[in-house]
Design a protein around this motif. Sequence first.
Motif, PDB file in Angstrom:
ATOM      1  N   GLU A  13       0.832  -1.198   0.000  1.00  0.00           N
ATOM      2  CA  GLU A  13       0.000   0.000   0.000  1.00  0.00           C
ATOM      3  C   GLU A  13       0.869   1.252   0.000  1.00  0.00           C
ATOM      4  O   GLU A  13       0.561   2.239  -0.683  1.00  0.00           O
ATOM      5  N   LEU A  14       1.945   1.209   0.733  1.00  0.00           N
ATOM      6  CA  LEU A  14       2.851   2.351   0.767  1.00  0.00           C
ATOM      7  C   LEU A  14       3.471   2.590  -0.605  1.00  0.00           C
ATOM      8  O   LEU A  14       3.585   3.740  -1.056  1.00  0.00           O
ATOM      9  N   ARG A  37       2.140   1.842  -3.417  1.00  0.00           N
ATOM     10  CA  ARG A  37       1.078   2.358  -4.280  1.00  0.00           C
ATOM     11  C   ARG A  37       0.861   3.841  -4.029  1.00  0.00           C
ATOM     12  O   ARG A  37       0.738   4.629  -4.978  1.00  0.00           O
ATOM     13  N   GLN A  38       0.829   4.231  -2.768  1.00  0.00           N
ATOM     14  CA  GLN A  38       0.606   5.639  -2.445  1.00  0.00           C
ATOM     15  C   GLN A  38       1.733   6.523  -2.967  1.00  0.00           C
ATOM     16  O   GLN A  38       1.491   7.634  -3.458  1.00  0.00           O
ATOM     17  N   LEU A  39       2.966   6.048  -2.857  1.00  0.00           N
ATOM     18  CA  LEU A  39       4.113   6.837  -3.293  1.00  0.00           C
ATOM     19  C   LEU A  39       4.367   6.718  -4.795  1.00  0.00           C
ATOM     20  O   LEU A  39       5.259   7.378  -5.328  1.00  0.00           O
ATOM     21  N   ASP A  40       3.582   5.876  -5.454  1.00  0.00           N
ATOM     22  CA  ASP A  40       3.699   5.668  -6.899  1.00  0.00           C
ATOM     23  C   ASP A  40       5.091   5.153  -7.277  1.00  0.00           C
ATOM     24  O   ASP A  40       5.733   5.635  -8.201  1.00  0.00           O
ATOM     25  N   ARG A  83      -0.262  12.630  -2.303  1.00  0.00           N
ATOM     26  CA  ARG A  83      -0.174  11.196  -2.631  1.00  0.00           C
ATOM     27  C   ARG A  83      -0.592  10.337  -1.440  1.00  0.00           C
ATOM     28  O   ARG A  83      -1.203   9.277  -1.606  1.00  0.00           O
ATOM     29  N   LEU A  84      -0.252  10.792  -0.249  1.00  0.00           N
ATOM     30  CA  LEU A  84      -0.569  10.031   0.960  1.00  0.00           C
ATOM     31  C   LEU A  84      -1.977  10.321   1.485  1.00  0.00           C
ATOM     32  O   LEU A  84      -2.394   9.752   2.485  1.00  0.00           O
ATOM     33  N   LYS A  85      -2.667  11.235   0.802  1.00  0.00           N
ATOM     34  CA  LYS A  85      -4.030  11.622   1.186  1.00  0.00           C
ATOM     35  C   LYS A  85      -4.083  12.076   2.640  1.00  0.00           C
ATOM     36  O   LYS A  85      -4.925  11.638   3.436  1.00  0.00           O
ATOM     37  N   ARG A  86      -3.176  12.981   2.949  1.00  0.00           N
ATOM     38  CA  ARG A  86      -3.131  13.525   4.291  1.00  0.00           C
ATOM     39  C   ARG A  86      -4.378  14.372   4.552  1.00  0.00           C
ATOM     40  O   ARG A  86      -5.031  14.846   3.633  1.00  0.00           O
ATOM     41  N   TYR A 115      -7.259  14.291  -4.643  1.00  0.00           N
ATOM     42  CA  TYR A 115      -5.821  14.252  -4.397  1.00  0.00           C
ATOM     43  C   TYR A 115      -5.030  14.047  -5.688  1.00  0.00           C
ATOM     44  O   TYR A 115      -3.937  14.615  -5.847  1.00  0.00           O
ATOM     45  N   TYR A 116      -5.587  13.264  -6.599  1.00  0.00           N
ATOM     46  CA  TYR A 116      -4.897  13.013  -7.864  1.00  0.00           C
ATOM     47  C   TYR A 116      -4.709  14.309  -8.647  1.00  0.00           C
ATOM     48  O   TYR A 116      -3.641  14.564  -9.210  1.00  0.00           O
TER      49      TYR A 116
END
Length: 220
Positions: free
Chosen positions: A46-47, A49-52, A164-167, A209-210
Amino acid sequence: MGIISLEQKDRLLWLGRYSERVYTTIRLFFMAYDSFIDDLNITYEELCRQLDIPDVYGSKKEFCKKYAFDEEDVNSIFSNLNRAYDNAIVLREELGTETLSYIQLAIYDMNKAKISKAPLIELQKVKDNILAFWGIADDVIASDKVRNIIKTGKRIERVDIYARLKRPREDLKREVDRLVPRIAKSGLDYDKDKVENIKRLVEETEIDYYKIVKEVESIL
């Protein structure tokens, strides 16, 4: 300092971005490392994926080892620190020896962390040296232009990673509010419409976020 060349501007910007990337991803790595050990909900997949970044690790153990320290992995923390150093060493005249020394110390501590049985302790020192680098840059670098370009890179990178992390909205909005005046002072050629779009996007009820990532990555 008078006129700053396009190459110098680019290197200063990316020095800001890479140093921020190292700082924020170390903080993220600390949280993820604890979660992996305690078998909490977060996974290394998942990490990634979030960081691409591509999952080239295969397990959380390999992720913890390679993502932090593998210099052959272009996405690793160590690789990003090396890129910060590569830009800093060319900018020695603009930064000053004392400012540069903290990036060099970060490299030294990263090498120690790589072989340490307690790598998080040494990684904390890397993070501390990045903080010291930013602090001494503020104190020592005489040129407002140089400082503002480095800080613009830092803020662009932080908005990018946070999106990217949707903070949470308040975190993202705080960083956007810091970016806006900084980029205006930088002397860089930036897209003012994209800045306005980012400001609007962080105020929407449902944050896209994108779109924020897309806008901030093409702001210059």
